[in-house]
Design an enzyme around this catalytic site. Structure first.
Site, PDB file in Angstrom:
ATOM      1  N   GLU A 127       0.800  -1.237   0.000  1.00 34.42           N
ATOM      2  CA  GLU A 127       0.000   0.000   0.000  1.00 34.42           C
ATOM      3  C   GLU A 127       0.830   1.284   0.000  1.00 34.42           C
ATOM      4  O   GLU A 127       0.585   2.194   0.785  1.00 34.42           O
ATOM      5  CB  GLU A 127      -0.952  -0.008   1.210  1.00 34.42           C
ATOM      6  CG  GLU A 127      -1.890  -1.203   1.215  1.00 34.42           C
ATOM      7  CD  GLU A 127      -2.865  -1.196   2.375  1.00 34.42           C
ATOM      8  OE1 GLU A 127      -2.709  -0.395   3.315  1.00 34.42           O
ATOM      9  OE2 GLU A 127      -3.799  -2.016   2.353  1.00 34.42           O
ATOM     10  N   ASN A 169       2.124  -5.200  -3.150  1.00 32.10           N
ATOM     11  CA  ASN A 169       0.708  -5.495  -2.887  1.00 32.10           C
ATOM     12  C   ASN A 169      -0.050  -4.204  -2.609  1.00 32.10           C
ATOM     13  O   ASN A 169       0.435  -3.334  -1.886  1.00 32.10           O
ATOM     14  CB  ASN A 169       0.636  -6.412  -1.645  1.00 32.10           C
ATOM     15  CG  ASN A 169      -0.716  -7.033  -1.405  1.00 32.10           C
ATOM     16  OD1 ASN A 169      -1.284  -7.666  -2.294  1.00 32.10           O
ATOM     17  ND2 ASN A 169      -1.246  -6.868  -0.201  1.00 32.10           N
ATOM     18  N   HIS A 205     -10.509  -6.078  -2.358  1.00 32.88           N
ATOM     19  CA  HIS A 205     -11.593  -5.892  -1.381  1.00 32.88           C
ATOM     20  C   HIS A 205     -12.715  -5.144  -2.102  1.00 32.88           C
ATOM     21  O   HIS A 205     -12.588  -3.956  -2.392  1.00 32.88           O
ATOM     22  CB  HIS A 205     -11.100  -5.063  -0.191  1.00 32.88           C
ATOM     23  CG  HIS A 205     -10.028  -5.727   0.608  1.00 32.88           C
ATOM     24  ND1 HIS A 205     -10.258  -6.859   1.367  1.00 32.88           N
ATOM     25  CD2 HIS A 205      -8.716  -5.436   0.787  1.00 32.88           C
ATOM     26  CE1 HIS A 205      -9.140  -7.217   1.973  1.00 32.88           C
ATOM     27  NE2 HIS A 205      -8.185  -6.377   1.635  1.00 32.88           N
ATOM     28  N   GLU A 234      -6.232 -10.668  -1.253  1.00 31.54           N
ATOM     29  CA  GLU A 234      -7.048 -10.438  -0.041  1.00 31.54           C
ATOM     30  C   GLU A 234      -8.524 -10.386  -0.406  1.00 31.54           C
ATOM     31  O   GLU A 234      -9.276  -9.549   0.104  1.00 31.54           O
ATOM     32  CB  GLU A 234      -6.625  -9.130   0.640  1.00 31.54           C
ATOM     33  CG  GLU A 234      -5.155  -9.083   0.988  1.00 31.54           C
ATOM     34  CD  GLU A 234      -4.736  -7.839   1.767  1.00 31.54           C
ATOM     35  OE1 GLU A 234      -5.608  -7.096   2.257  1.00 31.54           O
ATOM     36  OE2 GLU A 234      -3.523  -7.616   1.878  1.00 31.54           O
ATOM     37  N   ASP A 236     -12.273 -10.283  -0.827  1.00 33.37           N
ATOM     38  CA  ASP A 236     -13.591 -10.393  -0.186  1.00 33.37           C
ATOM     39  C   ASP A 236     -14.553  -9.508  -0.967  1.00 33.37           C
ATOM     40  O   ASP A 236     -14.143  -8.517  -1.577  1.00 33.37           O
ATOM     41  CB  ASP A 236     -13.581 -10.088   1.322  1.00 33.37           C
ATOM     42  CG  ASP A 236     -12.914  -8.778   1.716  1.00 33.37           C
ATOM     43  OD1 ASP A 236     -12.819  -7.854   0.889  1.00 33.37           O
ATOM     44  OD2 ASP A 236     -12.488  -8.684   2.892  1.00 33.37           O
TER      45      ASP A 236
HETATM   46  C1  XIL Z   1      -6.373  -6.197   8.297  1.00 38.08           C
HETATM   47  C2  XIL Z   1      -6.694  -7.363   9.214  1.00 38.08           C
HETATM   48  O1  XIL Z   1      -7.587  -8.234   8.539  1.00 38.08           O
HETATM   49  C3  XIL Z   1      -7.301  -6.849  10.502  1.00 38.08           C
HETATM   50  O2  XIL Z   1      -7.439  -7.926  11.437  1.00 38.08           O
HETATM   51  C4  XIL Z   1      -6.431  -5.767  11.118  1.00 38.08           C
HETATM   52  O3  XIL Z   1      -7.094  -5.225  12.243  1.00 38.08           O
HETATM   53  C5  XIL Z   1      -6.150  -4.676  10.103  1.00 38.08           C
HETATM   54  O4  XIL Z   1      -5.558  -5.241   8.951  1.00 38.08           O
HETATM   55  N1  XIL Z   1      -5.053  -4.549   3.671  1.00 38.08           N
HETATM   56  C6  XIL Z   1      -4.039  -5.365   4.139  1.00 38.08           C
HETATM   57  C7  XIL Z   1      -4.287  -6.244   5.312  1.00 38.08           C
HETATM   58  O5  XIL Z   1      -2.979  -5.463   3.504  1.00 38.08           O
HETATM   59  O6  XIL Z   1      -3.128  -6.409   6.098  1.00 38.08           O
HETATM   60  C8  XIL Z   1      -5.402  -5.721   6.166  1.00 38.08           C
HETATM   61  O7  XIL Z   1      -5.670  -6.680   7.174  1.00 38.08           O
HETATM   62  C9  XIL Z   1      -6.624  -5.429   5.326  1.00 38.08           C
HETATM   63  C10 XIL Z   1      -6.332  -4.382   4.293  1.00 38.08           C
END
Ligand code: XIL
Length: 301
Positions: A127, A169, A205, A234, A236
Site C-alpha cells: 500500500e 501489494n 476488497h 485479499e 472479499d
Molecule cells: C487487516 C486485518 O484483517 C485486521 O485484522 C487488522 O485489524 C487490520 O488489517 N489490507 C491489508 C491487510 O494489507 O493487512 C489488512 O488486514 C486489510 C487491508
C-alpha cells in the site's frame, strides 16, 4: 475436484486464505482450513508491530504457529507484510529519516532471514501509493525517508531470502486507474533497472462503492505482460446470494484467463472471521456452511 485447493491445483494454481493464529484452536475453522486451502497468509502475525514490538527484539511465536500449521498440513505460506505505513510498532512510528530507513532495512532483513526457505511469496511492500487521481506515492514516514525506500526494501528482501517470490501489494489497483497506472510504471521501471520484483498482488476488497472492475482481467494481464506473476491476495466481496456468487465467479474466471495469475487468496474463512465490521463478504457463513459464493468459486476454478 471437490475442494477449492484441489480445483485450483488442476491449473497449477493455489487457493489460499488469511489465517489468524488465535483461531487455530477452533475446530470448525481448522476443519475448513485443512480441507479447502493450499496457501495461508498470516492476517496480522507477520506485520511489523507483531514481529518487532520493541526495536531489535523479534517475536515470532504467533507467526510460527501459522507457519508450522501450514507446513504440517501441506500448505504454503504467503508472507505479509515486511514494509508498510500501517501497523507499525510505536517506536517505528516515532522514527524518521536515516534512523527509520535503517530500522526498516533491518526489519526486512531480519524477518525475511528468519523465514528463509519457508515463504512462497513475500508482500515486501504494501500500500505505498495514494488513492485518487494523482498517481503519487502515499505520504508516510517511510516515503519521507526517500523515494527509493521501496526498491531498497526489495533488494534487502532478495538478499535475505533468494528463494521467495517478492511482491508489491495494494488495493484500488484492481482496475486500470491512476493508482494502478502508477504501480504499473514502478514495476516497469524496476524490471528495466533490475530491481528484484517477481509479483504484484491485487488485494481485491470489493463492495458496492468499489465493485469488481469491468477491466479486472485486462489489468491483471497488462501487469503480467511486464514479466511478473500476479495474484489476488485479499479477496472479499460484500453482498449475498446470487449477486455475490456471480462476482466471485467473475474474479476467479479473470485470474484463470491470465496464465501468470498464479493464485487467489480470500481474506478469511467464515463471514464471522472477516476484518469487515459487518457484512457477509466471504465464502462460508458463520457456521462454516458453504455459501452460493463458494459454489460459484468452485465451479469457476
Ligand atoms: C487487516 C486485518 O484483517 C485486521 O485484522 C487488522 O485489524 C487490520 O488489517 N489490507 C491489508 C491487510 O494489507 O493487512 C489488512 O488486514 C486489510 C487491508
Amino acid at each position: 475436484a471437490t475442494t477449492l485447493g484441489a480445483s485450483a491445483a488442476q491449473t497449477g494454481r493455489y487457493f489460499g486464505t488469511a489465517v489468524a493464529a488465535n483461531k487455530l484452536s477452533d475446530a470448525t475453522y481448522v476443519g475448513i482450513l485443512n480441507r479447502e486451502f493450499t496457501m495461508v497468509t498470516p492476517e496480522n502475525e507477520m506485520k511489523w508491530d507483531a514481529t518487532e514490538p520493541t526495536q531489535g527484539q523479534f517475536t515470532y511465536a504467533n507467526a510460527d504457529r501459522i507457519v508450522n500449521h501450514a507446513r504440517a498440513n501441506g500448505m504454503r505460506v504467503r508472507g505479509h507484510a515486511l514494509a508498510w505505513h500501517s501497523q507499525q510498532p510505536g517506536w517505528a512510528q516515532n522514527l524518521s529519516g536515516p534512523a527509520l530507513r535503517s530500522a526498516m532495512v533491518n526489519h526486512v532483513t531480519q524477518v525475511a532471514t528468519y523465514y528463509r526457505g519457508k515463504i512462497h511469496s513475500w508482500d515486501v511492500v504494501n500500500e505505498a501509493f495514494a488513492d485518487g487521481g494523482t498517481g503519487a506515492r502515499r505520504d508516510s514516514n517511510l516515503q519521507r525517508t526517500g523515494n527509493d525506500w521501496i526498491e531498497v526494501a526489495f533488494r534487502a528482501a532478495r538478499a535475505a531470502d533468494p528463494t521467495a517470490k517478492l511482491c508489491y501489494n495494494d488495493y484500488n489497483t484492481d482496475g486500470q486507474n491512476a493508482k494502478s497506472n502508477a504501480v504499473y510504471a514502478m514495476v516497469q521501471d524496476f524490471k528495466a533497472r533490475g530491481v528484484p520484483i517477481d509479483c504484484v498482488g491485487f488485494q481485491s476488497h470489493f463492495n458496492s462503492a468499489s465493485p469488481v472492475p469491468a477491466d479486472y482481467q485486462a489489468n491483471l494481464q497488462r501487469f503480467a505482460n511486464l514479466g511478473v506473476d500476479v495474484q489476488i491476495t485479499e479477496l472479499d466481496i460484500e453482498g449475498s446470494g446470487s449477486a455475490q456468487a456471480d462476482n466471485y465467479g467473475r474474479v476467479v474466471r479473470a485470474c484463470l484467463a491470465v496464465s501468470r495469475c498464479t493464485g487467489i487468496t480470500v481474506w478469511g474463512i467464515r463471514d464471522t472471521d472477516s476484518w469487515r465490521a459487518s457484512g457477509t463478504p466471504l465464502l462460508f457463513d458463520g457456521s462454516g456452511n458453504k455459501k452460493p459464493a463458494y459454489t460459484a468459486t468452485l465451479d469457476a476454478l
